[in-house]
Write a protein that holds these residues in place. Structure first.
Motif, short mmCIF file in Angstrom:
data_model
loop_
_atom_site.label_atom_id
_atom_site.label_comp_id
_atom_site.label_asym_id
_atom_site.label_seq_id
_atom_site.Cartn_x
_atom_site.Cartn_y
_atom_site.Cartn_z
N SER A 1 92.30 82.19 2.74
CA SER A 1 92.40 81.23 3.84
C SER A 1 91.26 81.42 4.84
N HIS A 2 90.97 82.67 5.15
CA HIS A 2 89.85 82.96 6.07
C HIS A 2 88.54 82.43 5.50
N MET A 3 88.30 82.70 4.24
CA MET A 3 87.04 82.31 3.62
C MET A 3 86.88 80.79 3.56
N ILE A 4 87.97 80.10 3.22
CA ILE A 4 87.94 78.64 3.16
C ILE A 4 87.54 78.05 4.52
N GLU A 5 88.08 78.62 5.59
CA GLU A 5 87.82 78.10 6.93
C GLU A 5 86.41 78.40 7.42
N THR A 6 85.67 79.24 6.71
CA THR A 6 84.29 79.55 7.13
C THR A 6 83.25 78.82 6.29
N LEU A 7 83.69 77.86 5.46
CA LEU A 7 82.76 77.10 4.63
C LEU A 7 82.20 75.91 5.41
N LYS A 8 80.91 75.65 5.23
CA LYS A 8 80.32 74.44 5.81
C LYS A 8 80.90 73.21 5.12
N PRO A 9 81.11 72.12 5.86
CA PRO A 9 81.84 70.97 5.32
C PRO A 9 81.17 70.30 4.13
N GLU A 10 79.85 70.32 4.02
CA GLU A 10 79.18 69.63 2.92
C GLU A 10 78.69 70.59 1.83
#
Length: 509
Positions: A332-341
């Motif tokens: 969950s932490h990693m997903i939230e730190t991804l750039k949107p594109e």
């Protein structure tokens, strides 16, 4: 004259022998840090000495010594080694009292001379500690340690070392051996180099990317990603980020970055879940990255469940993972730190992440419904030391072109070892080729639609999608009966011969 390159086995053997100095005096978890810090000091000292000698040959010699010019040029090298602070300075004084104090002073001088590159790296290590015994015993121990590292086999000059990840590889080697002796990994985790190579290749980091590992360890996975950028684009325009909870391991990561010239990095020391430190300028939001990759601790207990529901960064909006299993906390932490594109992510997980129900099932379902999950790769068992269970790699992408998920079953693709299995270059390439083709392969891969996954209640257990069942060959009963009769006839002939021999020897009835 050609220089013989050192191999990692030679380094590992020499480092392991150096550990003998401390055995029976302090426990392995502690002396590991002494040994690896000394390895770092020896490495930079040999590289610095090597660079100095080259300049002497180029600008000095034959009565033309120009020490001022050489000193000025050395000051422009990638790092500074202050006078009196090299391994060889300490080695020359090893028979004198005060070895512990001299080593500490040398490390402090190196830290100060190199600014932010090594700031606070040696704050938790002291060779002048009472843990090594009374002054005379301590002095003798450190003399032996200096002599172990002063042997010719541990000449770590640039030509001898080549592209080896000396610190990272030695760290992994020692963790493995200490774990084998104690039955634990002391809470420390590492990623086998073959798995790092696979992750870095799948994620394709490229020029301009910001790359993060929130469970940095010794930094080897980040270094592999950096090397992949240079290989793919020939550019050093990228930035490495990370966070590591264990202080001594954070220090190793910083040393590793220093040794590899990865100056454009930011590695924080702290607990990623409880206290994320890679934040924006205001300190209120998480930084976002093009590539996020990690090998988090498997099913971590006490990961920070109690405070998760009130997380100020909204990382657990899809649900709070179970108290005793932190796998989805890291995901969950990693997903939230991804750039949107551009954001793409690779994470190593135990297989339970694929099918466990309750809160984990709900989080998994939402990630799939948001079309973030791209690929599930099953790895062989016994790849990761300290656990024999097989692991999997999950690839997530923020911007997918379809809503399918590719399943790859690479669990039977490995080279068998005595205690550990290993991925071969051929095994890795097969995964990469299948990943890029993104198509089903009989008994190996299956491209599943969203509807198929939904029909399976969002269970990602690989055998539900990749059928590896091999039909047993039909048994020819007539042939088996014929072979049985032939064997019976042979046995009767042998029995008759044996009876004849026994009669000749006087054992007959």
């Amino acid at each position: 004259m050609p220089v013989n390159q050192i191999n990692q086995d030679d380094i590992n053997k020499a480092v392991w022998a150096a550990c003998d100095t401390f055995r029976g005096v302090i426990n392995a978890d502690t002396y590991k840090d002494f040994v690896l810090t000394m390895l770092f000091l020896k490495y930079i000292s040999d590289v610095y000495k090597d660079d100095y000698n080259k300049l002497v040959v180029q600008y000095g010699g034959a009565g033309n010594e120009n020490p001022e010019l050489i000193r000025a040029m050395m000051s422009k090298q990638r790092f500074v080694l202050p006078d009196g602070a090299s391994f060889w300075d300490l080695y020359e004084q090893r028979h004198q009292p005060g070895n512990g104090q001299r080593v500490d002073q040398a490390l402090h001088a190196i830290e100060e001379a190199n600014g932010t590159k090594l700031k606070n790296v040696f704050q938790d290590i002291s060779f002048n500690t009472d843990k090594l015994g009374q002054e005379k015993q301590k002095n003798d121990l450190l003399r032996h340690l200096l002599e172990d590292f002063g042997k010719d086999i541990l000449n770590l000059s640039t030509e001898r070392v080549g592209s080896l990840d000396v610190i990272g590889n030695a760290y992994e080697f020692l963790i493995k051996h200490f774990a084998a002796g104690s039955g634990t990994t002391a809470g420390e985790y590492y990623t086998p180099p073959e798995v790092s190579t696979l992750l870095a290749t799948l994620l394709e980091p490229t020029e301009g990317d910001q790359i993060c590992d929130p469970c940095t360890g010794s930094g080897s996975l980040l270094l592999k990603c950096g090397a992949m950028v240079r290989k793919n684009s020939g550019s050093k325009k990228y930035a490495l980020f990370g966070q590591e909870a264990i202080g001594s391991t954070w220090a190793l990561a910083k040393m590793n970055m220093f040794l590899h010239g990865e100056d454009n990095h930011r590695i924080e020391w702290g607990d990623t879940i409880r206290n994320p430190l890679l934040l924006d300028k205001d300190g209120k939001g998480l930084l976002h990255f093009d590539v996020v990759t990690a090998n988090p601790p498997f099913s971590l207990d006490k990961w920070g469940h109690d405070d998760a529901s009130g997380d100020p960064y909204g990382r657990f909006r899809r649900g709070v993972p179970p108290k005793t299993k932190g796998d989805y906390a890291f995901i969950s932490h990693m997903i939230e730190t991804l750039k949107p594109e551009t954001g793409r992510m690779g994470v190593v997980v135990p297989h339970g992440v694929l099918f466990r129900a309750s809160s984990e099932g709900k989080i998994r379902q939402q990630l799939i419904e948001e079309n973030l999950l791209d690929t599930v790769i099953g790895l062989p068992e016994k790849l990761f030391f300290g656990t024999g269970i097989p692991a999997a790699i999950l690839i997530f992408k923020k911007h997918k072109t379809d809503n399918n998920v590719l399943f790859i079953d690479a669990s039977r693709e490995f080279k068998s070892g005595k205690n550990q299995n290993q991925l071969t270059p051929e095994n890795i390439q097969k995964v990469i080729d299948t990943y890029k083709a993104r198509d089903s392969v009989d008994k190996y891969a299956y491209l599943a639609s969203f509807d198929e996954i939904a029909e399976n209640d969002f269970n990602l257990n690989i055998p539900r999608y990749v059928d590896t069942f091999e039909e047993e060959a039909e048994i020819d009963l007539v042939a088996v009966r014929t072979e049985r009769l032939e064997l019976q006839n042979e046995l009767q002939v042998l029995e008759a011969e044996m009876e004849g021999h026994l009669k000749e020897l006087g054992y007959g009835a």
